[in-house]
Scaffold this motif. Sequence first.
Motif, mmCIF file in Angstrom:
data_model
loop_
_atom_site.group_PDB
_atom_site.id
_atom_site.type_symbol
_atom_site.label_atom_id
_atom_site.label_comp_id
_atom_site.label_asym_id
_atom_site.label_seq_id
_atom_site.Cartn_x
_atom_site.Cartn_y
_atom_site.Cartn_z
ATOM 1 N N SER A 91 15.354 -5.307 -0.522
ATOM 2 C CA SER A 91 15.545 -4.064 -1.255
ATOM 3 C C SER A 91 15.878 -4.311 -2.712
ATOM 4 O O SER A 91 16.347 -5.383 -3.105
ATOM 5 C CB SER A 91 16.661 -3.232 -0.613
ATOM 6 N N TYR A 92 15.625 -3.271 -3.494
ATOM 7 C CA TYR A 92 15.935 -3.290 -4.924
ATOM 8 C C TYR A 92 16.359 -1.887 -5.312
ATOM 9 O O TYR A 92 15.678 -0.908 -4.987
ATOM 10 C CB TYR A 92 14.703 -3.706 -5.725
ATOM 11 N N THR A 93 17.504 -1.777 -5.992
ATOM 12 C CA THR A 93 17.988 -0.482 -6.457
ATOM 13 C C THR A 93 18.390 -0.596 -7.907
ATOM 14 O O THR A 93 19.096 -1.528 -8.309
ATOM 15 C CB THR A 93 19.207 -0.017 -5.636
ATOM 16 N N SER A 94 17.911 0.352 -8.716
ATOM 17 C CA SER A 94 18.271 0.415 -10.120
ATOM 18 C C SER A 94 18.397 1.877 -10.506
ATOM 19 O O SER A 94 17.397 2.595 -10.565
ATOM 20 C CB SER A 94 17.207 -0.272 -10.984
ATOM 21 N N VAL A 152 4.713 5.285 -0.760
ATOM 22 C CA VAL A 152 4.795 4.238 0.254
ATOM 23 C C VAL A 152 3.558 3.358 0.110
ATOM 24 O O VAL A 152 2.437 3.844 0.001
ATOM 25 C CB VAL A 152 4.923 4.835 1.677
ATOM 26 N N PHE A 153 3.787 2.060 0.051
ATOM 27 C CA PHE A 153 2.708 1.083 -0.069
ATOM 28 C C PHE A 153 2.659 0.263 1.211
ATOM 29 O O PHE A 153 3.699 -0.194 1.700
ATOM 30 C CB PHE A 153 2.946 0.154 -1.258
ATOM 31 N N VAL A 154 1.471 0.062 1.749
ATOM 32 C CA VAL A 154 1.320 -0.659 3.011
ATOM 33 C C VAL A 154 0.305 -1.780 2.835
ATOM 34 O O VAL A 154 -0.779 -1.580 2.271
ATOM 35 C CB VAL A 154 0.866 0.285 4.139
ATOM 36 N N VAL A 155 0.657 -2.963 3.307
ATOM 37 C CA VAL A 155 -0.271 -4.089 3.386
ATOM 38 C C VAL A 155 -0.341 -4.519 4.846
ATOM 39 O O VAL A 155 0.684 -4.863 5.446
ATOM 40 C CB VAL A 155 0.173 -5.263 2.496
ATOM 41 N N VAL A 175 5.670 -2.586 4.783
ATOM 42 C CA VAL A 175 5.833 -1.271 4.180
ATOM 43 C C VAL A 175 6.840 -1.358 3.042
ATOM 44 O O VAL A 175 7.946 -1.882 3.211
ATOM 45 C CB VAL A 175 6.329 -0.243 5.211
ATOM 46 N N ALA A 176 6.454 -0.838 1.886
ATOM 47 C CA ALA A 176 7.386 -0.706 0.768
ATOM 48 C C ALA A 176 7.579 0.779 0.494
ATOM 49 O O ALA A 176 6.644 1.469 0.077
ATOM 50 C CB ALA A 176 6.855 -1.408 -0.467
ATOM 51 N N ASP A 177 8.765 1.275 0.769
ATOM 52 C CA ASP A 177 9.120 2.658 0.489
ATOM 53 C C ASP A 177 9.737 2.688 -0.909
ATOM 54 O O ASP A 177 10.757 2.046 -1.164
ATOM 55 C CB ASP A 177 10.118 3.164 1.528
ATOM 56 N N VAL A 178 9.094 3.408 -1.818
ATOM 57 C CA VAL A 178 9.465 3.347 -3.233
ATOM 58 C C VAL A 178 9.813 4.734 -3.756
ATOM 59 O O VAL A 178 9.023 5.679 -3.629
ATOM 60 C CB VAL A 178 8.306 2.763 -4.070
#
Length: 328
Positions: free
Chosen positions: A84-87, A258-261, A110-113
């Motif tokens: 995770s990353y929070t800013s 949401v980005f999915v690979v 899955v990247a939930d952004v």
Amino acid sequence: MTSPHTTPRKPRRVRHALAAGAIALSLSAGGATAWALDRFVIQHVEIADVSAYQAAQSGTGTGTGTTSDTGSAASGDAVTTGTSYTSGSSSINISTVTTGSGDSTVTYYVADVVLDDATALQSAFANDSFGENITETTSAIAEDNNAVFAINGDYYGFRDTGIVIRNGVVFRDEGARQGLAFYRDGTVKIYDETSTTAEQLVADGVWNTLSFGPSLLDNGQVAAGIEDVEVDTNFGNHSIQGAQPRTAVGVIDDNHLVFVVVDGRSPGYSAGVTMTGLAEIMQGLGATTAYNIDGGGSSTMYFNGSLVNNPLGQNKERGTSDILYIAQ
């Protein structure tokens, strides 16, 4: 869900030699081979310094990870973990999903952004150059741009059609297919490239476009006919059907993406998914709009200095022409 698969950064891999060998074997010698090498392998650079070009066009610097009008990507209050990353009010959360068993196993990431400013989602080109057949790995482009998160883009450099707008600047205006437009206000829309122009899109507030497809969801429902779409009809990319590695972008709400690979072609680890299967994944994540982009060996997710997924089950990245990313 478990933590993502991470591996150390590997040396950049250029696929020009492999492509040249495959073409030489599959085509007759002479003119056909020369044409194929020129079309699929030899770099054709149209803009050699994209950062300078974008700065001249927009009056600001982009692609460096510290931007003036591209949101609050760089922040001293950022907190980063392995997933995770929070800013500020922006966040990235990455998870791994595995379904099925045996040769039917499918593994995807899955990247939930959530963004506080839509322009914090930026684009960058391989070698900071625009043109055809210019490639670097997703990780290499990401590191060159101080990215904390990145996915492969639409591989615009494989073709000479499509509308290409990146970081608010027009690079190509040859409408040919369904496109995806990211607006400065946080909205994201599927559109018909042939019914508008790049100039009009920029005037309407478009920040980035992708030109690949197809659209996967219509108002949250699996789009009809997606198993029969051909993005390109030229040699080597006539069809994108079947169970394949995939990359997709989904929209849950304004500034919530949401980005999915999906990894594939690796029995026992991940078989890949059909276009319908990809649409169902995006639907299950709550997306109302979703769009397929370049897949196969190009499908790559990068986070905080490491490759997240396992392309083709080999932990190796294939070169691509562009990425979408969020800077640290």
